[in-house]
Scaffold this motif. Structure first.
Motif, PDB file in Angstrom:
ATOM      1  N   VAL A  42      13.971  -5.309  -1.434  1.00 55.99           N
ATOM      2  CA  VAL A  42      12.469  -3.817  -1.907  1.00 55.99           C
ATOM      3  C   VAL A  42      12.267  -3.378  -0.374  1.00 55.99           C
ATOM      4  O   VAL A  42      11.144  -4.393  -0.241  1.00 55.99           O
ATOM      5  CB  VAL A  42      12.968  -3.737  -3.241  1.00 55.99           C
ATOM      6  CG1 VAL A  42      12.418  -2.008  -3.280  1.00 55.99           C
ATOM      7  CG2 VAL A  42      13.967  -4.364  -3.651  1.00 55.99           C
ATOM      8  N   ARG A  43      12.594  -2.441  -0.185  1.00 60.46           N
ATOM      9  CA  ARG A  43      11.557  -2.078   1.010  1.00 60.46           C
ATOM     10  C   ARG A  43      10.517  -1.125   0.893  1.00 60.46           C
ATOM     11  O   ARG A  43      11.421  -0.283   0.694  1.00 60.46           O
ATOM     12  CB  ARG A  43      12.031  -2.270   2.959  1.00 60.46           C
ATOM     13  CG  ARG A  43      10.872  -1.819   3.638  1.00 60.46           C
ATOM     14  CD  ARG A  43      11.145  -1.564   4.951  1.00 60.46           C
ATOM     15  NE  ARG A  43      12.277  -1.306   5.675  1.00 60.46           N
ATOM     16  CZ  ARG A  43      12.582  -1.212   6.184  1.00 60.46           C
ATOM     17  NH1 ARG A  43      11.758  -2.633   7.298  1.00 60.46           N
ATOM     18  NH2 ARG A  43      13.900  -0.885   7.476  1.00 60.46           N
ATOM     19  N   LEU A  44       9.307  -0.692   0.761  1.00 65.55           N
ATOM     20  CA  LEU A  44       8.245   0.548   0.637  1.00 65.55           C
ATOM     21  C   LEU A  44       8.139   0.670   1.685  1.00 65.55           C
ATOM     22  O   LEU A  44       7.513   0.312   1.970  1.00 65.55           O
ATOM     23  CB  LEU A  44       8.043   0.284  -1.115  1.00 65.55           C
ATOM     24  CG  LEU A  44       7.971  -0.012  -2.297  1.00 65.55           C
ATOM     25  CD1 LEU A  44       6.910   0.182  -2.571  1.00 65.55           C
ATOM     26  CD2 LEU A  44       9.667   1.304  -2.456  1.00 65.55           C
ATOM     27  N   ARG A  45       8.090   2.066   2.400  1.00 67.59           N
ATOM     28  CA  ARG A  45       7.472   2.787   3.211  1.00 67.59           C
ATOM     29  C   ARG A  45       6.820   3.884   3.040  1.00 67.59           C
ATOM     30  O   ARG A  45       6.961   5.185   2.278  1.00 67.59           O
ATOM     31  CB  ARG A  45       7.951   3.149   3.883  1.00 67.59           C
ATOM     32  CG  ARG A  45       8.372   1.009   5.121  1.00 67.59           C
ATOM     33  CD  ARG A  45       9.070   2.042   6.080  1.00 67.59           C
ATOM     34  NE  ARG A  45      10.769   2.365   6.246  1.00 67.59           N
ATOM     35  CZ  ARG A  45      11.168   2.457   7.538  1.00 67.59           C
ATOM     36  NH1 ARG A  45      10.322   2.127   9.143  1.00 67.59           N
ATOM     37  NH2 ARG A  45      12.381   3.026   7.441  1.00 67.59           N
ATOM     38  N   ASP A  46       5.863   4.705   4.224  1.00 70.72           N
ATOM     39  CA  ASP A  46       5.506   5.707   3.370  1.00 70.72           C
ATOM     40  C   ASP A  46       5.021   6.199   4.905  1.00 70.72           C
ATOM     41  O   ASP A  46       4.619   5.761   5.667  1.00 70.72           O
ATOM     42  CB  ASP A  46       3.592   5.551   2.489  1.00 70.72           C
ATOM     43  CG  ASP A  46       2.453   4.995   3.307  1.00 70.72           C
ATOM     44  OD1 ASP A  46       2.456   4.635   4.461  1.00 70.72           O
ATOM     45  OD2 ASP A  46       1.694   4.992   2.705  1.00 70.72           O
ATOM     46  N   TYR A  50       2.338   2.186   6.424  1.00 68.23           N
ATOM     47  CA  TYR A  50       2.080   1.431   5.585  1.00 68.23           C
ATOM     48  C   TYR A  50       3.378   1.077   5.166  1.00 68.23           C
ATOM     49  O   TYR A  50       4.715   1.514   4.292  1.00 68.23           O
ATOM     50  CB  TYR A  50       1.672   1.828   3.872  1.00 68.23           C
ATOM     51  CG  TYR A  50       1.317   1.261   2.205  1.00 68.23           C
ATOM     52  CD1 TYR A  50       0.636   0.063   2.262  1.00 68.23           C
ATOM     53  CD2 TYR A  50       2.948   1.019   1.864  1.00 68.23           C
ATOM     54  CE1 TYR A  50       1.056  -0.674   1.389  1.00 68.23           C
ATOM     55  CE2 TYR A  50       3.194   0.395   0.823  1.00 68.23           C
ATOM     56  CZ  TYR A  50       2.189  -1.088   0.705  1.00 68.23           C
ATOM     57  OH  TYR A  50       2.490  -1.875  -0.451  1.00 68.23           O
ATOM     58  N   GLN A  51       3.774  -0.565   4.659  1.00 63.44           N
ATOM     59  CA  GLN A  51       4.759  -0.895   4.294  1.00 63.44           C
ATOM     60  C   GLN A  51       5.114  -2.173   3.304  1.00 63.44           C
ATOM     61  O   GLN A  51       4.064  -2.919   4.100  1.00 63.44           O
ATOM     62  CB  GLN A  51       6.127  -1.210   5.224  1.00 63.44           C
ATOM     63  CG  GLN A  51       6.737  -2.301   6.350  1.00 63.44           C
ATOM     64  CD  GLN A  51       7.740  -2.599   7.598  1.00 63.44           C
ATOM     65  OE1 GLN A  51       7.813  -1.466   7.954  1.00 63.44           O
ATOM     66  NE2 GLN A  51       8.114  -3.370   7.398  1.00 63.44           N
ATOM     67  N   GLY A  75      -2.215  -7.566 -10.241  1.00 64.58           N
ATOM     68  CA  GLY A  75      -2.322  -7.115  -8.764  1.00 64.58           C
ATOM     69  C   GLY A  75      -1.800  -6.476  -8.387  1.00 64.58           C
ATOM     70  O   GLY A  75      -1.810  -6.549  -7.207  1.00 64.58           O
ATOM     71  N   GLY A  76       0.173  -6.781  -8.708  1.00 66.74           N
ATOM     72  CA  GLY A  76       0.955  -6.576  -7.606  1.00 66.74           C
ATOM     73  C   GLY A  76       0.725  -5.104  -7.676  1.00 66.74           C
ATOM     74  O   GLY A  76       1.713  -4.789  -8.173  1.00 66.74           O
ATOM     75  N   GLU A  77       0.623  -4.307  -6.499  1.00 67.03           N
ATOM     76  CA  GLU A  77       1.314  -3.336  -6.335  1.00 67.03           C
ATOM     77  C   GLU A  77       2.612  -2.743  -6.618  1.00 67.03           C
ATOM     78  O   GLU A  77       2.953  -1.385  -7.137  1.00 67.03           O
ATOM     79  CB  GLU A  77      -0.044  -2.337  -4.740  1.00 67.03           C
ATOM     80  CG  GLU A  77       0.843  -3.358  -3.963  1.00 67.03           C
ATOM     81  CD  GLU A  77       0.118  -2.204  -2.518  1.00 67.03           C
ATOM     82  OE1 GLU A  77       0.368  -3.034  -1.517  1.00 67.03           O
ATOM     83  OE2 GLU A  77      -1.248  -2.185  -2.654  1.00 67.03           O
ATOM     84  N   VAL A  78       3.482  -3.685  -6.227  1.00 63.24           N
ATOM     85  CA  VAL A  78       4.583  -3.147  -5.540  1.00 63.24           C
ATOM     86  C   VAL A  78       4.999  -3.401  -6.390  1.00 63.24           C
ATOM     87  O   VAL A  78       6.044  -2.320  -7.242  1.00 63.24           O
ATOM     88  CB  VAL A  78       5.182  -4.113  -4.426  1.00 63.24           C
ATOM     89  CG1 VAL A  78       7.054  -3.394  -4.215  1.00 63.24           C
ATOM     90  CG2 VAL A  78       5.516  -3.561  -2.823  1.00 63.24           C
ATOM     91  N   SER A  79       5.478  -4.274  -7.582  1.00 62.47           N
ATOM     92  CA  SER A  79       5.782  -4.649  -8.570  1.00 62.47           C
ATOM     93  C   SER A  79       5.455  -3.405  -9.798  1.00 62.47           C
ATOM     94  O   SER A  79       6.041  -2.802 -10.546  1.00 62.47           O
ATOM     95  CB  SER A  79       5.751  -6.100  -8.910  1.00 62.47           C
ATOM     96  OG  SER A  79       3.876  -6.031  -9.610  1.00 62.47           O
ATOM     97  N   SER A  80       4.039  -2.883 -10.036  1.00 58.07           N
ATOM     98  CA  SER A  80       3.884  -2.381 -10.747  1.00 58.07           C
ATOM     99  C   SER A  80       3.994  -1.108 -10.422  1.00 58.07           C
ATOM    100  O   SER A  80       4.653  -0.071 -11.357  1.00 58.07           O
ATOM    101  CB  SER A  80       2.334  -2.241 -11.006  1.00 58.07           C
ATOM    102  OG  SER A  80       1.780  -3.742 -11.113  1.00 58.07           O
TER     103      SER A  80
END
Length: 239
Positions: A42-46, A50-51, A75-80
């Protein structure tokens, strides 16, 4: 197996599994389908460049769509973000399906023994759900190790499967707090939990073990010591 292209996927639903974990339902046009046990990136980008990329097991078979189940990591920014912030209707990118070894093929007729540690139950739940879509499926047994009953994922589905199909055996191993009436005291997985009639080495079940690294190593060692053929033990670990 190649990773394939990145695909846009839209979050269509999110529902809780525990007080913190949840399942995300994704619509991914062009998705090629997957086998139970596979995972995705899973990839998040803005817009600022940021990715972040994280891997998650698919917790349902293709017949039930693309679903991932997420436990926020301290502390996991992606999972949260995925579990609690990403709004329904928003897009992420998916790459996959990935993995060709830790998979269950529905045409197989071997009995299947599943050993799950905590959130490692996700790909094993996909196998149990895939079994429901299979004509004349083999017997399955899930031994699910977790800290306490509040940490149980997929509770409604597991209760339903256990109640309606006498060829699905589900056993819980609580390591810290045992619910009232549970026959086993708290403690880590032991040989007695897995070496039971119909599921012994001579029955030749295909074994899948998933969870944190320490759990997987411990569970796989128990299977080997109980006489199971190492070539019939498949493992997936994290952490």
């Amino acid at each position: 197996m190649t990773a394939g292209p990145w695909r846009r996927a839209r979050l269509t639903d999110r529902f809780p599994e525990t007080a913190t974990a949840c399942t995300l339902v994704l619509s991914a046009p062009g998705w090629p389908g997957h086998l139970a046990g596979q995972h995705v990136d899973v990839r998040l980008r803005d817009g600022a460049g940021y990715q972040a990329v994280r891997s998650y097991s698919l917790s349902a078979p293709s017949a039930d769509g693309v679903r991932i189940s997420v436990q926020p990591v301290p502390g996991g920014e992606v999972s949260s973000y995925l579990a609690h912030v990403l709004p329904v209707g928003a897009e992420v990118e998916l790459r996959g399906p990935l993995g060709g070894w830790f998979v269950w093929h529905p045409e197989r007729r071997d009995p299947v023994l599943l050993l799950a540690g905590g959130s490692g139950v996700a790909p094993l739940m996909a196998m149990l759900r895939a079994r429901e879509h299979t004509l004349d499926p083999p017997p399955f047994r899930l031994v699910y190790s977790l800290r306490d009953a509040a940490q149980r994922w997929f509770a409604a589905d597991l209760d339903r499967l256990s109640a309606q199909d006498d060829r699905v055996d589900i056993t819980y191993v609580y390591t810290r707090t045992v619910p009232a009436g549970h026959p086993r005291p708290a403690g880590r997985l032991t040989t007695a939990d897995i070496d039971t009639p119909r599921w012994q080495a001579g029955d030749r079940p295909l074994c899948f073990v998933c969870g944190p690294t320490a759990f997987v190593e411990h569970a796989a060692n128990l299977l080997v010591k109980a006489g199971h053929d190492a070539s019939r033990i498949r493992t997936e670990r994290f952490g």
